[in-house]
Design a protein around this motif. Structure first.
Motif, PDB file in Angstrom:
ATOM      1  N   PRO A 137     -55.209  38.468  32.923  1.00  0.00           N
ATOM      2  CA  PRO A 137     -55.785  37.147  33.200  1.00  0.00           C
ATOM      3  C   PRO A 137     -57.288  37.219  33.441  1.00  0.00           C
ATOM      4  O   PRO A 137     -57.836  38.266  33.794  1.00  0.00           O
ATOM      5  N   SER A 191     -57.184  31.330  33.468  1.00  0.00           N
ATOM      6  CA  SER A 191     -56.128  31.509  32.481  1.00  0.00           C
ATOM      7  C   SER A 191     -54.788  31.632  33.193  1.00  0.00           C
ATOM      8  O   SER A 191     -54.723  31.940  34.386  1.00  0.00           O
ATOM      9  N   GLY A 249     -52.145  34.165  27.826  1.00  0.00           N
ATOM     10  CA  GLY A 249     -53.310  33.819  28.621  1.00  0.00           C
ATOM     11  C   GLY A 249     -54.271  34.968  28.841  1.00  0.00           C
ATOM     12  O   GLY A 249     -55.295  34.807  29.510  1.00  0.00           O
ATOM     13  N   TYR A 260     -64.518  35.727  24.393  1.00  0.00           N
ATOM     14  CA  TYR A 260     -64.460  34.463  25.128  1.00  0.00           C
ATOM     15  C   TYR A 260     -65.233  33.342  24.427  1.00  0.00           C
ATOM     16  O   TYR A 260     -64.942  32.172  24.627  1.00  0.00           O
ATOM     17  N   SER A 281     -59.555  30.546  23.874  1.00  0.00           N
ATOM     18  CA  SER A 281     -58.390  31.073  24.581  1.00  0.00           C
ATOM     19  C   SER A 281     -57.188  31.046  23.653  1.00  0.00           C
ATOM     20  O   SER A 281     -57.138  30.254  22.706  1.00  0.00           O
ATOM     21  N   GLU A 322     -54.058  30.544  24.927  1.00  0.00           N
ATOM     22  CA  GLU A 322     -53.018  30.025  25.819  1.00  0.00           C
ATOM     23  C   GLU A 322     -51.812  29.475  25.056  1.00  0.00           C
ATOM     24  O   GLU A 322     -50.672  29.609  25.501  1.00  0.00           O
TER      25      GLU A 322
END
Length: 643
Positions: free
Chosen positions: A201, A220, A226, A235, A249, A251
């Motif tokens: 994370p 996250s 995540g 990033y 991300s 996710e």
């Protein structure tokens, strides 16, 4: 064709690359790096000497004045070749000897580089504030890292909320009074099982320079999806306009762009859908993001790249370049146009420009003289690769590109394996120079009577994070090898292919999987070429013999790791192989091939070798590149086609 001019005057094939081109903000200077091996995983700053000269060329950062082509040496032997040019068009920061240095961008033949910061740690991620008065950076210190701000020689460095964490990726606010950065833990818990994937994370924080503590604006989830992104730019963190922070991300399983308020709150998904985004740039006014993505109106676009654009504060994404081409690395050219690198099945990558308002959906205008290549790169000389989707034994769908000429007698087949493994092969000339070469070799093999299957195995990008970060892969079980085996089996059953003449070749991670194919399935793969492959790499976390704290499954993990590498299966390897390696490889140790050749010799396996002294993983000297791939195609013709 848009007019262009040659700026540099290097006229000798010396194996020295020109990289990291960037204009000063006023456009008067072009700063670039020459030399070194910037694609290496280690010793990037060391000289490259692919031509075996008695004295190697020293890497340099140079500045070229555009109006008269005056070329000035700024720095010799930088640590990292990426220079950071100040918005004042004058000051340049760079890394040398793992410290921060500066140099002035002037007409002087002696620009006088000087050290700015001699503090603890190794430095990186240099970034100037908008007014050019402050320089942000990261100081890497092993178990942790700090984000710092440098002002001048008389002012102490300002460390931004230092903690027992790994802080990285600083980005300035538009007014230069605050910074956004990423914070994550940097710890390998010995209580965790090695064979169980652990989430990584991370969180986004902002801090005003006049405040002591940072604040969290987004966290996250503590899930595998995540975890820290591992695709291009990681990033992709930006402090954008309208008080928005933009980032990438995975996710929802796909590498997507998001934005969140600088005050925190619910993030906004900017690019919804089952596709990935990469090569992301923020517009000069910080209101738009432009990027490449494997999506569009055609179902085949998952195996292509097109340019997309989206606002930083609303999900209004548009695809700007639909069609059968591939478009990557977009940048904002001016208020009306954008530039990018474009290719298709026949045209290699060339720079192009298109207008944002392109209602007629016309092809971009090529920057340069594309007439020189039209006779060679034509439909008459190439086949158009076709998308193939088959299933691995565990049911995972695998995408591949099929290169074939229909008709005639049954042809020998080749499974072509890319490296990385975080890559995606495409329905056209690949945007990576390394895999553009593989695309050309695949086309050449077709011209010599082969049918070629170029496999996008798991651990690659483009098909979601769960495909990119699969279970039991690498030294935890090599689950990706089943995709190669299934590809060979698919090819053996394909109409027009001779199942008794299936070969394999690949470089780097593709060399590793080539060796796996020959070691585990010589019954299917009759010969192969292993270029710069990995063959014997037990995880570093498995070598802590004397520590009291051990992972609970350490012995099992060691056994699984051993059987994830070709060395475990040399006893059943019977097919001939050509082993190729450059002995200045800075991505895969040369001793990986030394070890394999010794094992093959001990087991009396038929093998041939080609060693390229002093060249690297990426064949910096063109003559060496030709030598490597001429040997590759010659071996496959002798051992597969003529079998």
């Amino acid at each position: 064709c848009v007019s262009y001019q040659q700026l540099t005057a290097y006229d000798q094939p010396d194996g020295q690359k020109i990289t990291n081109l960037q204009f000063s903000p006023n456009g008067q200077w072009l700063v670039y790096t020459r030399g070194g091996e910037l694609g290496g995983n280690w010793d990037r700053e060391q000289p490259s000497n692919a031509t075996s000269m008695p004295k190697p060329y020293q890497p340099e950062i140079r500045a070229l004045r555009v109006k008269d082509k005056k070329d000035i040496l700024l720095v010799k032997n930088p640590n990292d070749a990426q220079a950071a040019i100040s918005p004042n068009n004058k000051d340049i920061a760079f890394i040398k000897n793992n410290k921060v240095w500066g140099v002035s961008l002037t007409d002087s033949e002696d620009p006088n580089p000087h050290q700015l910061i001699d503090s603890k740690g190794n430095f990186g991620s240099l970034s100037w504030s908008a007014d050019g008065t402050k320089l942000a950076f990261v100081s890497h210190r092993g178990s942790h890292s700090f984000v710092g701000v440098y002002r001048d020689q008389k002012t102490p460095i300002q460390w931004l909320d230092p903690n027992y964490t790994y802080d990285e990726s600083p980005s300035w606010s538009p007014d230069g009074n605050a910074i956004v950065f990423v914070r994550r833990q940097f710890w390998n818990n010995p209580k965790n099982a090695l064979l169980e994937r652990q989430p990584r994370p991370w969180e986004i924080r902002t801090i005003a320079l006049n405040e002591k503590n940072s604040k969290v604006v987004w966290k996250s989830s503590k899930t595998l999806n995540g975890s820290v992104p591992t695709t291009h730019g990681r990033y992709n963190l930006h402090w954008a306009a309208n008080n928005r922070i933009t980032f990438l991300s995975t996710e929802d399983n796909w590498p997507h762009l998001y934005s969140v308020s600088t005050e925190g709150g619910e993030p906004l998904l900017l690019t919804p859908g089952e596709f990935m985004t990469e090569h992301i740039s923020l517009s000069p006014d910080k209101k738009k993001l432009i990027f490449s993505a494997n999506t569009g109106p055609d179902k085949l676009d998952i195996d292509r790249r097109h340019i997309g654009i989206v606002s930083v504060d609303q999900a209004d994404m548009k695809i700007l370049t639909p069609g059968e081409g591939l478009e990557v690395f977009p940048v904002f050219y001016d208020k009306d146009n954008f530039a990018y690198l474009g290719s298709d099945a026949y045209q290699p990558v060339l720079p192009e420009i298109r207008p944002f308002n392109n209602s007629e959906r016309t092809k971009g205008t090529v920057i340069g003289d594309d007439e020189l290549s039209k006779d060679v790169f034509s439909q008459a000389n190439f086949v158009k690769p076709k998308q193939v989707i088959y299933k691995a034994p565990d049911g995972t769908p695998i995408h591949a590109m099929l290169f074939e000429k229909p008709g005639g007698s049954k042809k020998p087949g080749i499974v072509s394996i890319h490296g990385g493994p975080m890559r995606q092969m495409t329905l056209g000339w690949n945007y990576s120079s390394y895999y553009a070469t593989h695309y050309a070799i695949n086309q050449w093999l077709v011209s010599q009577g082969f049918t070629v299957l170029w496999v996008n195995y798991r651990r690659g990008i483009g098909y979601g994070n769960e495909f990119h970060q699969p279970a039991d892969a690498g030294d935890q079980g090599a689950s990706e090898y089943q995709d190669i085996l299934a590809g060979g089996q698919w090819l053996a059953k394909h109409d027009g292919v001779d199942a008794d003449r299936i070969g394999v070749y690949g470089g780097s991670y593709g060399g590793y999987l080539t060796a796996m194919a020959l070691a585990k399935n010589s019954d299917l793969f009759v010969a192969g070429v292993d270029i710069s492959g990995v063959h014997n790499r037990l995880s570093g976390s498995l070598s802590r013999e004397k520590e009291f704290e051990k992972h609970p499954d350490e012995e099992k993990a060691r056994e699984v790791a051993y059987h994830s590498w070709p060395i475990a299966f040399v006893d059943q390897w019977t097919s001939p192989v050509l082993v190729i390696h450059g002995d200045d490889d800075r991505n895969v140790r040369f001793n990986q091939s030394v070890d394999l050749v010794n094992r093959l010799q001990d087991k009396r396996v038929e093998y041939e070798t080609l060693v390229i002294p002093d060249d690297t993983h990426h064949w910096l000297y063109h003559e060496n590149l030709l030598k490597v791939y001429n040997a590759t195609t010659d071996f496959l013709i002798r051992k597969v086609k003529d079998k």
